[in-house]
Scaffold this motif. Sequence first.
Motif, PDB file in Angstrom:
ATOM      1  N   LEU A 254      19.933 -22.839  -5.064  1.00 30.42           N
ATOM      2  CA  LEU A 254      20.266 -23.161  -6.449  1.00 30.42           C
ATOM      3  C   LEU A 254      20.305 -21.910  -7.315  1.00 30.42           C
ATOM      4  O   LEU A 254      21.149 -21.784  -8.204  1.00 30.42           O
ATOM      5  CB  LEU A 254      19.241 -24.155  -6.991  1.00 30.42           C
TER       6      LEU A 254
ATOM      7  N   ALA B  49      23.530 -20.161  -6.524  1.00 27.36           N
ATOM      8  CA  ALA B  49      24.688 -20.895  -7.015  1.00 27.36           C
ATOM      9  C   ALA B  49      24.942 -20.608  -8.477  1.00 27.36           C
ATOM     10  O   ALA B  49      26.086 -20.695  -8.940  1.00 27.36           O
ATOM     11  CB  ALA B  49      24.475 -22.396  -6.812  1.00 27.36           C
ATOM     12  N   SER B  50      23.910 -20.259  -9.170  1.00 26.85           N
ATOM     13  CA  SER B  50      24.113 -19.984 -10.591  1.00 26.85           C
ATOM     14  C   SER B  50      24.752 -18.614 -10.750  1.00 26.85           C
ATOM     15  O   SER B  50      25.130 -18.237 -11.834  1.00 26.85           O
ATOM     16  CB  SER B  50      22.791 -20.134 -11.348  1.00 26.85           C
TER      17      SER B  50
ATOM     18  N   GLU C 162      28.302 -30.219  -3.537  1.00 23.23           N
ATOM     19  CA  GLU C 162      27.968 -29.651  -4.841  1.00 23.23           C
ATOM     20  C   GLU C 162      28.388 -28.193  -4.940  1.00 23.23           C
ATOM     21  O   GLU C 162      28.887 -27.743  -5.986  1.00 23.23           O
ATOM     22  CB  GLU C 162      26.463 -29.791  -5.094  1.00 23.23           C
ATOM     23  N   GLY C 163      28.224 -27.442  -3.857  1.00 26.63           N
ATOM     24  CA  GLY C 163      28.650 -26.049  -3.868  1.00 26.63           C
ATOM     25  C   GLY C 163      30.151 -25.912  -4.073  1.00 26.63           C
ATOM     26  O   GLY C 163      30.611 -25.050  -4.835  1.00 26.63           O
TER      27      GLY C 163
ATOM     28  N   ARG D 124      32.066 -28.142  -5.516  1.00 28.71           N
ATOM     29  CA  ARG D 124      32.374 -28.612  -6.872  1.00 28.71           C
ATOM     30  C   ARG D 124      32.116 -27.520  -7.902  1.00 28.71           C
ATOM     31  O   ARG D 124      32.960 -27.249  -8.768  1.00 28.71           O
ATOM     32  CB  ARG D 124      31.546 -29.852  -7.200  1.00 28.71           C
ATOM     33  N   LYS D 125      30.945 -26.902  -7.808  1.00 30.84           N
ATOM     34  CA  LYS D 125      30.599 -25.863  -8.787  1.00 30.84           C
ATOM     35  C   LYS D 125      31.537 -24.664  -8.677  1.00 30.84           C
ATOM     36  O   LYS D 125      31.795 -23.976  -9.672  1.00 30.84           O
ATOM     37  CB  LYS D 125      29.151 -25.424  -8.589  1.00 30.84           C
ATOM     38  N   ALA D 126      32.036 -24.415  -7.472  1.00 31.21           N
ATOM     39  CA  ALA D 126      32.960 -23.294  -7.281  1.00 31.21           C
ATOM     40  C   ALA D 126      34.402 -23.677  -7.593  1.00 31.21           C
ATOM     41  O   ALA D 126      35.315 -22.864  -7.428  1.00 31.21           O
ATOM     42  CB  ALA D 126      32.866 -22.790  -5.845  1.00 31.21           C
ATOM     43  N   ARG D 127      34.608 -24.921  -8.034  1.00 32.74           N
ATOM     44  CA  ARG D 127      35.924 -25.428  -8.432  1.00 32.74           C
ATOM     45  C   ARG D 127      36.922 -25.410  -7.262  1.00 32.74           C
ATOM     46  O   ARG D 127      38.101 -25.116  -7.453  1.00 32.74           O
ATOM     47  CB  ARG D 127      36.477 -24.642  -9.623  1.00 32.74           C
TER      48      ARG D 127
ATOM     49  N   GLY E 289      29.241 -21.626  -2.387  1.00 36.59           N
ATOM     50  CA  GLY E 289      29.652 -21.266  -3.738  1.00 36.59           C
ATOM     51  C   GLY E 289      29.685 -19.768  -3.953  1.00 36.59           C
ATOM     52  O   GLY E 289      30.606 -19.229  -4.572  1.00 36.59           O
TER      53      GLY E 289
ATOM     54  N   ARG F 256      33.009 -17.310  -4.867  1.00 35.56           N
ATOM     55  CA  ARG F 256      33.037 -16.340  -5.966  1.00 35.56           C
ATOM     56  C   ARG F 256      33.293 -14.924  -5.453  1.00 35.56           C
ATOM     57  O   ARG F 256      33.994 -14.141  -6.095  1.00 35.56           O
ATOM     58  CB  ARG F 256      31.722 -16.417  -6.741  1.00 35.56           C
TER      59      ARG F 256
END
Length: 321
Positions: free
Chosen positions: A11, A14-15, A58-59, A61-64, A240, A244
């Motif tokens: 987590l 991921a931020s 979730e990873g 999703r957060k990374a689009r 994620g 990036r």
Amino acid sequence: MIRLLVIALSLAFASLGVSAKPEDTAQPIKRIALSFDDVPRREGAYFTSDERTLLIIEGLRKARVEQAAFFLNPGLIAKRPGAEKRIAAYVAAGHVIANHTNTHPGLSNTSVEDFLADLDAAAEWLEGRDGLRPWFRFPFLDEGRRDAQKRDALRVALAERGLINAYATVDASDWFYENAVAEAERANAQINLAALRELYIKVHVDAAEAYDAIAREAIGRSPAHVMLLHETDLAALFIGDLVRALETKGWTIITNDEAYDDPFARYAATYDTPSAQGTLTEQVAWQMGVSAPRWYEGNNTRIASEWFRTRVLRDTKDTDK
């Protein structure tokens, strides 16, 4: 305790016959799609299967990431409790599924008849399911190796079934690091998780850059790439961060639909090399006369093992926690 530590770190991170030169020689953008093999995969060192699926979703999703592809072995579902529900969760999150055979046989070690029976068993399970694409990926990227008759027989069979060869163009042997982590955990070795994250990201970004350079030399442009990953705990931890890092290097993450619509896909049914196994990038480069090596050095497990040992495993004398 280790699971909680890993999740916390996750987590936190991921931020944070084909012409030699295709028509398009001015592709300005490096494009890559993400794909995951061997679903449902066995549990790894850190997460339950349910936890891993949630973290991967979730990873992404957060990374689009709009769409990843998950290549299934339905014959393993009965051995993985809750697997069908987890597969449905990937689809519900916008991702797609495709055929990777029923039980993951290697073509070079299997008769054409038995291999097709296994493929068809998977197709029967997949038929009518949401998110299904008419794609087939060879286990081990093994298209028959030195047996051209098997290679060609499968090309005919796929065409008859309305399936396309869902090749990969970028591979960093993530399965090796999954196995290395599991072995280290069983041996109670000390793993530097920050270094593991750094290595995981580095090898995948370096592999993408290496295979893109090989493709550009072979065909004169950057094709739409497909990265081969597996449904692992490491993907759950770092997907994620990997996205990036790729974007920082100028890569655009695309859908697998877009990737397999690239003209490069035609090579998958036409290339002719002495041995048919590996990424499509390697095969096309071989056909076009690109000098070896035509693959990423990190796919050599001797090299990967040394990287893991020296960068990720803590010295037993190191008391820094």
